[in-house]
Design a protein around this motif. Structure first.
Motif, PDB file in Angstrom:
ATOM      1  N   LYS A 197     -51.259  55.087 -32.559  1.00 25.54           N
ATOM      2  CA  LYS A 197     -51.921  54.144 -33.450  1.00 25.54           C
ATOM      3  C   LYS A 197     -51.565  52.717 -33.059  1.00 25.54           C
ATOM      4  O   LYS A 197     -50.459  52.448 -32.574  1.00 25.54           O
ATOM      5  CB  LYS A 197     -51.474  54.377 -34.894  1.00 25.54           C
ATOM      6  N   LYS A 198     -52.470  51.808 -33.307  1.00 24.22           N
ATOM      7  CA  LYS A 198     -52.155  50.402 -33.108  1.00 24.22           C
ATOM      8  C   LYS A 198     -51.171  49.933 -34.181  1.00 24.22           C
ATOM      9  O   LYS A 198     -51.073  50.525 -35.259  1.00 24.22           O
ATOM     10  CB  LYS A 198     -53.429  49.564 -33.131  1.00 24.22           C
ATOM     11  N   TRP A 228     -53.879  51.638 -39.106  1.00 23.37           N
ATOM     12  CA  TRP A 228     -52.828  51.087 -38.262  1.00 23.37           C
ATOM     13  C   TRP A 228     -51.448  51.395 -38.843  1.00 23.37           C
ATOM     14  O   TRP A 228     -51.286  51.575 -40.056  1.00 23.37           O
ATOM     15  CB  TRP A 228     -52.974  49.571 -38.161  1.00 23.37           C
ATOM     16  N   ASN A 229     -50.449  51.422 -37.969  1.00 26.19           N
ATOM     17  CA  ASN A 229     -49.066  51.374 -38.408  1.00 26.19           C
ATOM     18  C   ASN A 229     -48.658  49.923 -38.593  1.00 26.19           C
ATOM     19  O   ASN A 229     -49.242  49.021 -37.976  1.00 26.19           O
ATOM     20  CB  ASN A 229     -48.148  52.061 -37.390  1.00 26.19           C
ATOM     21  N   CYS A 277     -48.049  51.298 -48.105  1.00 26.59           N
ATOM     22  CA  CYS A 277     -48.659  51.498 -46.784  1.00 26.59           C
ATOM     23  C   CYS A 277     -48.507  52.950 -46.324  1.00 26.59           C
ATOM     24  O   CYS A 277     -49.432  53.521 -45.727  1.00 26.59           O
ATOM     25  CB  CYS A 277     -48.027  50.549 -45.769  1.00 26.59           C
ATOM     26  N   LYS A 278     -47.361  53.541 -46.609  1.00 25.34           N
ATOM     27  CA  LYS A 278     -47.153  54.949 -46.252  1.00 25.34           C
ATOM     28  C   LYS A 278     -48.123  55.852 -47.004  1.00 25.34           C
ATOM     29  O   LYS A 278     -48.650  56.826 -46.446  1.00 25.34           O
ATOM     30  CB  LYS A 278     -45.716  55.357 -46.559  1.00 25.34           C
ATOM     31  N   ALA A 279     -48.366  55.521 -48.261  1.00 23.88           N
ATOM     32  CA  ALA A 279     -49.307  56.312 -49.062  1.00 23.88           C
ATOM     33  C   ALA A 279     -50.725  56.231 -48.496  1.00 23.88           C
ATOM     34  O   ALA A 279     -51.542  57.132 -48.734  1.00 23.88           O
ATOM     35  CB  ALA A 279     -49.293  55.828 -50.510  1.00 23.88           C
ATOM     36  N   LEU A 280     -50.978  55.190 -47.730  1.00 23.11           N
ATOM     37  CA  LEU A 280     -52.284  55.021 -47.089  1.00 23.11           C
ATOM     38  C   LEU A 280     -52.343  55.685 -45.715  1.00 23.11           C
ATOM     39  O   LEU A 280     -53.351  55.602 -45.020  1.00 23.11           O
ATOM     40  CB  LEU A 280     -52.607  53.531 -46.958  1.00 23.11           C
ATOM     41  N   GLY A 281     -51.240  56.315 -45.300  1.00 24.32           N
ATOM     42  CA  GLY A 281     -51.216  57.057 -44.047  1.00 24.32           C
ATOM     43  C   GLY A 281     -50.525  56.374 -42.891  1.00 24.32           C
ATOM     44  O   GLY A 281     -50.508  56.908 -41.774  1.00 24.32           O
ATOM     45  N   ALA A 282     -49.926  55.206 -43.137  1.00 21.56           N
ATOM     46  CA  ALA A 282     -49.296  54.459 -42.050  1.00 21.56           C
ATOM     47  C   ALA A 282     -47.827  54.845 -41.884  1.00 21.56           C
ATOM     48  O   ALA A 282     -47.155  55.200 -42.847  1.00 21.56           O
ATOM     49  CB  ALA A 282     -49.383  52.963 -42.321  1.00 21.56           C
ATOM     50  N   GLU A 283     -47.363  54.763 -40.655  1.00 22.41           N
ATOM     51  CA  GLU A 283     -45.925  54.728 -40.419  1.00 22.41           C
ATOM     52  C   GLU A 283     -45.490  53.277 -40.574  1.00 22.41           C
ATOM     53  O   GLU A 283     -46.192  52.355 -40.137  1.00 22.41           O
ATOM     54  CB  GLU A 283     -45.590  55.222 -39.011  1.00 22.41           C
ATOM     55  N   VAL A 284     -44.335  53.076 -41.186  1.00 24.35           N
ATOM     56  CA  VAL A 284     -43.921  51.717 -41.536  1.00 24.35           C
ATOM     57  C   VAL A 284     -42.479  51.475 -41.101  1.00 24.35           C
ATOM     58  O   VAL A 284     -41.596  52.297 -41.324  1.00 24.35           O
ATOM     59  CB  VAL A 284     -44.043  51.469 -43.053  1.00 24.35           C
ATOM     60  N   LEU A 285     -42.280  50.319 -40.479  1.00 21.36           N
ATOM     61  CA  LEU A 285     -40.941  49.834 -40.157  1.00 21.36           C
ATOM     62  C   LEU A 285     -40.683  48.616 -41.021  1.00 21.36           C
ATOM     63  O   LEU A 285     -41.497  47.680 -41.037  1.00 21.36           O
ATOM     64  CB  LEU A 285     -40.847  49.459 -38.677  1.00 21.36           C
ATOM     65  N   ARG A 296     -45.068  49.387 -29.097  1.00 22.99           N
ATOM     66  CA  ARG A 296     -46.224  48.514 -28.932  1.00 22.99           C
ATOM     67  C   ARG A 296     -46.317  47.558 -30.126  1.00 22.99           C
ATOM     68  O   ARG A 296     -45.741  47.801 -31.190  1.00 22.99           O
ATOM     69  CB  ARG A 296     -47.515  49.321 -28.830  1.00 22.99           C
ATOM     70  N   ALA A 297     -47.079  46.486 -29.928  1.00 22.76           N
ATOM     71  CA  ALA A 297     -47.449  45.572 -31.007  1.00 22.76           C
ATOM     72  C   ALA A 297     -48.801  44.991 -30.618  1.00 22.76           C
ATOM     73  O   ALA A 297     -48.919  44.334 -29.589  1.00 22.76           O
ATOM     74  CB  ALA A 297     -46.417  44.469 -31.195  1.00 22.76           C
ATOM     75  N   ASP A 298     -49.811  45.267 -31.412  1.00 28.10           N
ATOM     76  CA  ASP A 298     -51.176  44.869 -31.080  1.00 28.10           C
ATOM     77  C   ASP A 298     -51.621  43.608 -31.797  1.00 28.10           C
ATOM     78  O   ASP A 298     -52.464  42.872 -31.297  1.00 28.10           O
ATOM     79  CB  ASP A 298     -52.136  46.017 -31.415  1.00 28.10           C
ATOM     80  N   VAL A 299     -51.077  43.384 -32.984  1.00 24.64           N
ATOM     81  CA  VAL A 299     -51.391  42.191 -33.757  1.00 24.64           C
ATOM     82  C   VAL A 299     -50.118  41.652 -34.386  1.00 24.64           C
ATOM     83  O   VAL A 299     -49.295  42.420 -34.904  1.00 24.64           O
ATOM     84  CB  VAL A 299     -52.439  42.491 -34.858  1.00 24.64           C
TER      85      VAL A 299
END
Length: 255
Positions: A4-5, A29-30, A49-57, A82-85
């Motif tokens: 994922k981006k 996105w993560n 954000c996790k509840a929306l399906g993202a992995e979060v740092l 990676r970091a896309d944005v």
């Protein structure tokens, strides 16, 4: 490496930053959630954000400190590869009436510039090597309509955002063709930060003044700015070096 981006949003424990992190998570996105003081609001954003399906740092980092910026980049690379944005949203101000020239000292300018300008620069420098691996990556600097209207929380804040605008154009040239750099200039944004800074009475007076002059007769929401951060960061593949106003037509005013 994450398939994922990944979007990195500074100052994302509340307001514009939190709305931006949630929007990127909503769109698959993560995200990296950054805060500088209280971890609880940042953790709440992360859980959303996790509840929306993202992995979060979640990373505590003060963008005015170069070592923190470099550590944030290193932790992002270690977790996601990676970091896309990168959305440079972290900002600060001192609320001082524009006519009160004695209300600002040199230290106030230094403190505001250290976050609003130097912090953004240090974040870009820290993340550029990682972002170059995934062209066409996008950097979005959150500026303010104050930078071009001569109105805002203080002269130091206006000046810092003007400097950020100029730096955005320079970085767009410096980092092309692999990384795009753009800026958003929001108008009056409905956030607790602004309400607390102005106080209830001045805040409501500011809202009334804004709606009375903006062509669209509206103030701005955090979600409005987040949508623009999505467009410039993830979508506008052939746009760089631009300052996009999200001001409900304050600059052009009513007819």
């Amino acid at each position: 490496m994450s398939q994922k981006k990944v979007a990195v949003v500074t100052g994302s424990s509340s307001g514009i930053g939190a709305a931006t992190a949630r929007l990127y998570a909503t769109r698959g996105w993560n995200v990296v959630v950054n805060y500088s003081r209280d971890p609880a609001p940042a953790q709440a954003v992360a859980e959303a954000c996790k509840a929306l399906g993202a992995e979060v740092l979640v990373v505590k980092a003060d963008v005015s400190q170069d070592a923190d910026c470099r550590r944030l980049a290193a932790e992002t690379e270690a977790r996601f590869g990676r970091a896309d944005v990168l959305v440079n949203n972290a900002g600060t101000t001192k609320f001082v009436d524009i006519k009160d020239l004695d209300g600002l000292e040199a230290d106030d300018f230094h403190k505001i510039y250290s976050v609003n300008v130097i912090g953004a620069y240090q974040m870009v420098r820290a993340f550029a090597p990682l972002m170059r691996q995934h062209p066409v990556a996008g950097i979005v600097n959150v500026s303010s309509v104050a930078s071009i209207m001569g109105r805002g929380s203080s002269l130091a804040y206006m000046a810092s955002k003007g400097a950020l605008n100029a730096m955005t154009v320079g970085l767009a040239r410096a980092l092309a063709p692999h990384i795009r750099v753009n800026a958003i200039a929001p108008g009056l944004v409905e956030t607790p930060w602004l309400q607390e800074g102005l106080g209830a009475e001045k805040y409501q007076a500011g809202v009334d003044w804004y709606k009375g002059r903006a062509a669209l007769e509206e103030v701005i929401s955090a979600d409005d700015v987040a949508e623009t951060a999505w467009y410039l960061g993830a979508s506008a593949a052939k746009t760089t070096g631009e300052l996009l106003l999200v001001d409900a037509g304050l600059r052009i005013t009513k007819a």
